[in-house]
Design an enzyme around this catalytic site. Structure first.
Site, PDB file in Angstrom:
ATOM      1  CG  ASN A 209      -0.218  -0.069   2.465  1.00 56.69           C
ATOM      2  OD1 ASN A 209       0.363   0.938   2.963  1.00 56.69           O
ATOM      3  ND2 ASN A 209      -0.313  -1.153   3.186  1.00 56.69           N
ATOM      4  CG  ASP A 277      -7.404  -4.424   6.419  1.00 55.75           C
ATOM      5  OD1 ASP A 277      -6.859  -4.540   7.589  1.00 55.75           O
ATOM      6  OD2 ASP A 277      -7.949  -3.778   5.760  1.00 55.75           O
ATOM      7  CE  LYS A 287       8.682 -12.987 -12.898  1.00 52.35           C
ATOM      8  NZ  LYS A 287       9.545 -12.412 -13.860  1.00 52.35           N
ATOM      9  N   PRO A 305      -3.682 -10.870  10.761  1.00 57.31           N
ATOM     10  CG  PRO A 305      -1.584 -11.169  12.099  1.00 57.31           C
ATOM     11  CD  PRO A 305      -2.414 -11.498  10.708  1.00 57.31           C
ATOM     12  CG  ASP A 306      -6.659  -5.409  13.846  1.00 56.84           C
ATOM     13  OD1 ASP A 306      -5.976  -4.528  14.509  1.00 56.84           O
ATOM     14  OD2 ASP A 306      -7.713  -4.846  13.194  1.00 56.84           O
ATOM     15  CB  ILE A 307      -0.715  -5.503  14.955  1.00 58.36           C
ATOM     16  CG1 ILE A 307      -0.212  -6.572  13.862  1.00 58.36           C
ATOM     17  CG2 ILE A 307       0.179  -5.120  15.910  1.00 58.36           C
ATOM     18  CD1 ILE A 307       0.648  -5.850  12.801  1.00 58.36           C
ATOM     19  CG  PHE A 325      -2.864   6.576  13.364  1.00 56.83           C
ATOM     20  CD1 PHE A 325      -1.897   6.324  14.403  1.00 56.83           C
ATOM     21  CD2 PHE A 325      -2.766   7.911  13.004  1.00 56.83           C
ATOM     22  CE1 PHE A 325      -1.069   6.825  14.683  1.00 56.83           C
ATOM     23  CE2 PHE A 325      -1.790   8.814  13.392  1.00 56.83           C
ATOM     24  CZ  PHE A 325      -0.863   8.262  14.259  1.00 56.83           C
ATOM     25  CE  LYS A 339     -10.796   2.053  11.740  1.00 57.75           C
ATOM     26  NZ  LYS A 339     -10.448   2.440  10.441  1.00 57.75           N
ATOM     27  CE  LYS A 343      -9.255  -1.789  13.688  1.00 59.41           C
ATOM     28  NZ  LYS A 343      -8.143  -2.352  12.954  1.00 59.41           N
TER      29      LYS A 343
END
Ligand code: C5P
Length: 412
Positions: A209, A277, A287, A305-307, A325, A339, A343
């Site tokens: 990203n 995500d 390759k 995993p969502d840290i 954030f 959020k 979270k």
């Protein structure tokens, strides 16, 4: 806020010197005393008369002036200050500082000082990006010299890019961070995540990203400047490792989580990374060849995993403050509140990252801080538009104040 702090302001020769007049005015308003050293080139842009009138003090210009040395030698100039601020800091003066050259009063004071020094670089974009300046700035940062800016924008020379001196409000924020709270977080262990993650498709391709890591790296720097013991878990970015920070380099979300867990216990965790995500369920070991199959390849994804949620939910070693954030392109407030609840973190810093704001990859941002209130509505603070380093300084100060009112309990 800067009551009775003594600032020695060194003004070098750049068009941004006019902003230093405003800086003096604002420092005086905050109760600081300001004494100025003006280089010969600086005097081509602003006069000793205007600096003297605003600072209400003598302006020092000449290393070998008998009267100056009799009244106030170059050693005394530094001894008499709490902080040395170089604004504007030109490429030339930065180079002299990096090399330890002392050929005029400003450079001599900077070599003779044992006080903290903050520079606000200002120069043409090509000079800022030149390998020599990159080396010199890295060298100064490694020497513990603080740096605010430069900003990206239109320049007096007609070009566009990084090189514009930070605005006086941002320089003041950096001065306050350097002076008011210096050492305020010593002994505090801070974990920061920063940058993007790269999720492999095969050994050469990945899903990534646009995160630059600028905000996360600035946060790590600001905490280190307040004396915290900082571990930065950084995804792949072009940002240099911040001085005085332990940096662990990772690529994937899973590696980032493992590195965060290995860093615990920590008192504060700040998740500024833009973690993917999803990852590819089974990255190809070799390759993937274009002609390998008649059909277009499809990628099966699995959730990462969502840290942030993971750190917040921990029973053992949950950091005292877990901060995330929320980068949103719409309904910023609603999404941030949602959020925070989902979270289970303590604070969320929300921002609008739609392309019109330039927040992604840019040098500045507008943030809204949501503080969770158990059993009640989160409280929101709207912060002004600030550079990413000023945001980091403000966050570090805000946390120092919070931890002071609710000190970290000693572990039994
Ligand atoms: O859910 P969303 O990605 O918008 O949440 C953003 C926040 O959650 C950021 O603080 C980010 O660092 C964190 N996050 C994380 N691990 C993930 C996804 C997001 O720590 N897998």
């Amino acid at each position: 806020m800067l009551q009775s702090k003594r600032i020695l302001l060194i003004v070098a020769g750049g068009i941004a010197a006019y902003k230093s007049l405003e800086l003096i005015r604002r420092l005086k308003e905050r109760g600081a005393s300001v004494r100025c050293v003006l280089t010969a080139a600086g005097a081509e842009f602003v006069t000793p008369l205007s600096l003297g009138a605003l600072s209400e003090d003598k302006v020092y210009t000449d290393l070998f002036s008998l009267t100056d040395e009799a009244e106030m030698g170059h050693i005394e100039l530094s001894r008499d200050a709490d902080l040395l601020v170089v604004a504007p800091a030109t490429a030339n003066l930065i180079a002299k500082m990096a090399a330890g050259i002392a050929d005029d009063l400003a450079a001599t004071v900077l070599l003779a000082t044992d006080k903290k020094v903050l520079i606000a670089p200002a120069m043409n974009v090509r000079m800022w990006e030149h390998a020599a300046t990159r080396r010199n700035v890295a060298c100064l940062e490694a020497d513990g010299i603080l740096c605010v800016g430069p900003e990206t924008g239109a320049m007096a020379c007609g070009e566009y890019g990084p090189g514009r001196m930070a605005e006086p409000a941002d320089i003041i924020a950096a001065i306050e961070a350097a002076l008011v709270n210096s050492g305020a977080l010593s002994g505090t262990r801070v974990l920061v995540t920063s940058g993007p993650t790269y999720e492999p498709i095969d050994p050469v391709r990945f899903i990534g990203n646009r995160s630059s890591g600028k905000q996360g790296h600035a946060i790590a720097t600001a905490f280190a400047q307040l004396g915290a013991h900082v571990t930065l878990v950084a995804g792949p970015t072009a940002e240099a490792d911040p001085p005085g920070v332990t940096t662990i380099h990772v690529e994937t979300a899973q590696q980032m989580l493992a590195a965060c867990e290995a860093t615990l216990p920590a008192d504060v965790a700040i998740c500024a990374a833009a973690v993917a995500d999803w990852r590819v369920a089974k990255p190809a070991p070799e390759k993937i060849k274009k002609g390998a199959s008649k059909n277009e390849p499809t990628l099966a994804l699995v959730r990462n995993p969502d840290i942030l949620a993971n750190l917040s939910a921990r029973k053992k070693d949950r950091p005292r403050l877990v901060i995330g954030f929320a980068a949103e392109t719409e309904k910023v407030e609603q999404n941030a509140r949602e959020k925070l609840a989902r979270k289970q973190c303590d604070w969320i810093l929300a921002n609008d990252v739609s392309s019109k704001t330039g927040a992604f990859g840019g040098d500045s941002n507008t943030l809204h801080l949501f503080v969770a209130k158990p059993g009640g509505q989160a409280k929101v603070e709207h912060w002004p538009h600030l550079s990413k380093s000023a945001i980091a300084a403000r966050l570090a100060e805000r946390i120092a104040t919070t931890l002071k009112t609710k000190p970290i309990k000693a572990k039994s």
